[in-house]
Design a protein around this motif. Structure first.
Motif, PDB file in Angstrom:
ATOM      1  N   THR A  95    -108.009-106.190 -10.083  1.00 13.43           N
ATOM      2  CA  THR A  95    -108.927-106.488  -9.033  1.00 13.43           C
ATOM      3  C   THR A  95    -109.171-107.941  -8.818  1.00 13.43           C
ATOM      4  O   THR A  95    -109.417-108.334  -7.653  1.00 13.43           O
ATOM      5  CB  THR A  95    -110.206-106.002  -9.762  1.00 13.43           C
ATOM      6  N   ILE A  96    -109.025-108.869  -9.704  1.00 13.74           N
ATOM      7  CA  ILE A  96    -109.184-110.419  -9.417  1.00 13.74           C
ATOM      8  C   ILE A  96    -107.869-111.087  -8.503  1.00 13.74           C
ATOM      9  O   ILE A  96    -108.270-111.290  -7.508  1.00 13.74           O
ATOM     10  CB  ILE A  96    -108.974-111.164 -10.671  1.00 13.74           C
ATOM     11  N   VAL A  97    -106.871-110.402  -8.718  1.00 12.11           N
ATOM     12  CA  VAL A  97    -105.574-110.535  -7.712  1.00 12.11           C
ATOM     13  C   VAL A  97    -105.889-110.321  -6.291  1.00 12.11           C
ATOM     14  O   VAL A  97    -105.951-110.869  -5.314  1.00 12.11           O
ATOM     15  CB  VAL A  97    -104.234-110.070  -8.256  1.00 12.11           C
ATOM     16  N   VAL A  98    -106.629-109.117  -6.316  1.00  7.23           N
ATOM     17  CA  VAL A  98    -106.792-108.318  -4.876  1.00  7.23           C
ATOM     18  C   VAL A  98    -107.839-109.216  -4.067  1.00  7.23           C
ATOM     19  O   VAL A  98    -107.686-109.747  -3.073  1.00  7.23           O
ATOM     20  CB  VAL A  98    -107.239-106.914  -4.985  1.00  7.23           C
ATOM     21  N   VAL A  99    -108.984-109.636  -5.074  1.00  7.19           N
ATOM     22  CA  VAL A  99    -110.010-110.469  -4.596  1.00  7.19           C
ATOM     23  C   VAL A  99    -109.530-111.619  -3.917  1.00  7.19           C
ATOM     24  O   VAL A  99    -109.728-112.196  -2.578  1.00  7.19           O
ATOM     25  CB  VAL A  99    -111.203-110.394  -5.485  1.00  7.19           C
ATOM     26  N   ILE A 100    -108.821-112.394  -4.728  1.00  4.37           N
ATOM     27  CA  ILE A 100    -108.209-113.718  -4.263  1.00  4.37           C
ATOM     28  C   ILE A 100    -107.296-113.703  -3.058  1.00  4.37           C
ATOM     29  O   ILE A 100    -107.491-114.173  -2.066  1.00  4.37           O
ATOM     30  CB  ILE A 100    -107.359-114.400  -5.530  1.00  4.37           C
ATOM     31  N   MET A 101    -106.459-112.579  -2.987  1.00  6.39           N
ATOM     32  CA  MET A 101    -105.594-112.299  -1.813  1.00  6.39           C
ATOM     33  C   MET A 101    -106.522-112.054  -0.721  1.00  6.39           C
ATOM     34  O   MET A 101    -106.096-112.725   0.493  1.00  6.39           O
ATOM     35  CB  MET A 101    -104.603-111.151  -2.079  1.00  6.39           C
ATOM     36  N   VAL A 102    -107.550-111.156  -0.698  1.00 11.70           N
ATOM     37  CA  VAL A 102    -108.371-111.020   0.520  1.00 11.70           C
ATOM     38  C   VAL A 102    -108.912-112.217   0.792  1.00 11.70           C
ATOM     39  O   VAL A 102    -109.110-112.556   2.073  1.00 11.70           O
ATOM     40  CB  VAL A 102    -109.454-109.962   0.127  1.00 11.70           C
ATOM     41  N   LEU A 103    -109.692-113.320  -0.036  1.00  6.10           N
ATOM     42  CA  LEU A 103    -110.173-114.344   0.427  1.00  6.10           C
ATOM     43  C   LEU A 103    -109.172-115.165   1.080  1.00  6.10           C
ATOM     44  O   LEU A 103    -109.241-115.917   2.126  1.00  6.10           O
ATOM     45  CB  LEU A 103    -110.467-115.067  -0.933  1.00  6.10           C
ATOM     46  N   ILE A 104    -107.768-115.402   0.598  1.00  5.52           N
ATOM     47  CA  ILE A 104    -106.878-116.165   1.106  1.00  5.52           C
ATOM     48  C   ILE A 104    -106.704-115.705   2.455  1.00  5.52           C
ATOM     49  O   ILE A 104    -106.260-116.403   3.564  1.00  5.52           O
ATOM     50  CB  ILE A 104    -105.627-116.125   0.370  1.00  5.52           C
ATOM     51  N   SER A 105    -106.236-114.208   2.570  1.00  7.46           N
ATOM     52  CA  SER A 105    -106.054-113.928   3.897  1.00  7.46           C
ATOM     53  C   SER A 105    -107.112-114.079   5.102  1.00  7.46           C
ATOM     54  O   SER A 105    -107.132-114.266   6.111  1.00  7.46           O
ATOM     55  CB  SER A 105    -105.843-112.244   3.844  1.00  7.46           C
ATOM     56  N   SER A 106    -108.304-113.893   4.620  1.00  7.36           N
ATOM     57  CA  SER A 106    -109.496-114.173   5.448  1.00  7.36           C
ATOM     58  C   SER A 106    -109.567-115.469   5.838  1.00  7.36           C
ATOM     59  O   SER A 106    -109.909-115.777   6.989  1.00  7.36           O
ATOM     60  CB  SER A 106    -110.867-113.651   4.651  1.00  7.36           C
ATOM     61  N   VAL A 107    -109.280-116.489   5.034  1.00  4.99           N
ATOM     62  CA  VAL A 107    -109.401-117.949   5.602  1.00  4.99           C
ATOM     63  C   VAL A 107    -107.933-118.087   6.483  1.00  4.99           C
ATOM     64  O   VAL A 107    -108.595-118.806   7.511  1.00  4.99           O
ATOM     65  CB  VAL A 107    -108.985-118.749   4.450  1.00  4.99           C
ATOM     66  N   ILE A 108    -107.248-117.693   6.154  1.00  3.19           N
ATOM     67  CA  ILE A 108    -105.925-117.690   7.130  1.00  3.19           C
ATOM     68  C   ILE A 108    -106.146-117.141   8.492  1.00  3.19           C
ATOM     69  O   ILE A 108    -105.861-117.747   9.544  1.00  3.19           O
ATOM     70  CB  ILE A 108    -104.502-117.180   6.567  1.00  3.19           C
ATOM     71  N   VAL A 109    -106.621-116.045   8.496  1.00  2.74           N
ATOM     72  CA  VAL A 109    -106.999-115.373   9.821  1.00  2.74           C
ATOM     73  C   VAL A 109    -108.345-116.042  10.351  1.00  2.74           C
ATOM     74  O   VAL A 109    -108.346-116.397  11.867  1.00  2.74           O
ATOM     75  CB  VAL A 109    -107.402-113.795   9.589  1.00  2.74           C
ATOM     76  N   SER A 110    -109.289-116.798   9.814  1.00  5.77           N
ATOM     77  CA  SER A 110    -110.295-117.282  10.357  1.00  5.77           C
ATOM     78  C   SER A 110    -109.824-118.788  10.925  1.00  5.77           C
ATOM     79  O   SER A 110    -110.304-118.993  12.107  1.00  5.77           O
ATOM     80  CB  SER A 110    -111.417-117.619   9.353  1.00  5.77           C
TER      81      SER A 110
END
Length: 125
Positions: A95-110
């Motif tokens: 779960t922690i890995v998924v949350v971190i990956m979502v945050l990284i992806s959202s920063v890249i897309v933003s």
């Protein structure tokens, strides 16, 4: 079907029927704003409150007393009990890995969105 399965199946059918009744009540409310026939029917309490309750109750009775559906539900519960669930530690870690990956992806897309918006604004000017 043992007693534990029976309780789980009944509770599942009851929950599903309640969700269907709530969904029907919501759809009637939404459609009353779009269709005058439904709006006129919604003036009656029997349609507004009684119809969703009657549909939910009828669905529950149908599900609860249908032998084929009961057999299917019992088989589903038996198969779910065979599932080997991961330990809580592994689940937390993933779960922690998924949350971190979502945050990284959202920063890249933003960043890409802001950059492309900047470029388009410069082209328009």
């Amino acid at each position: 079907m043992d007693n534990t399965n029976s309780k789980i199946v009944t509770l599942s059918f009851l929950t599903f029927s309640a969700i269907v009744g709530f969904t029907l009540a919501t759809l009637l409310k939404v459609f009353s704003g779009a269709f005058s026939v439904v709006a006129r029917a919604m003036n009656y309490d029997l349609v507004r409150h009684g119809l969703p309750i009657a549909v939910a109750f009828g669905l529950f009775i149908y599900l609860q007393f249908n032998k084929g559906i009961l057999k299917w539900a019992d088989e589903v519960i038996a198969e779910v009990r065979k599932v080997v669930w991961p330990p809580a530690k592994d689940t937390r870690g993933m779960t922690i890995v998924v949350v971190i990956m979502v945050l990284i992806s959202s920063v890249i897309v933003s960043v890409f969105d802001m950059f492309s918006g900047f470029v388009l604004n410069q082209l328009i000017k």
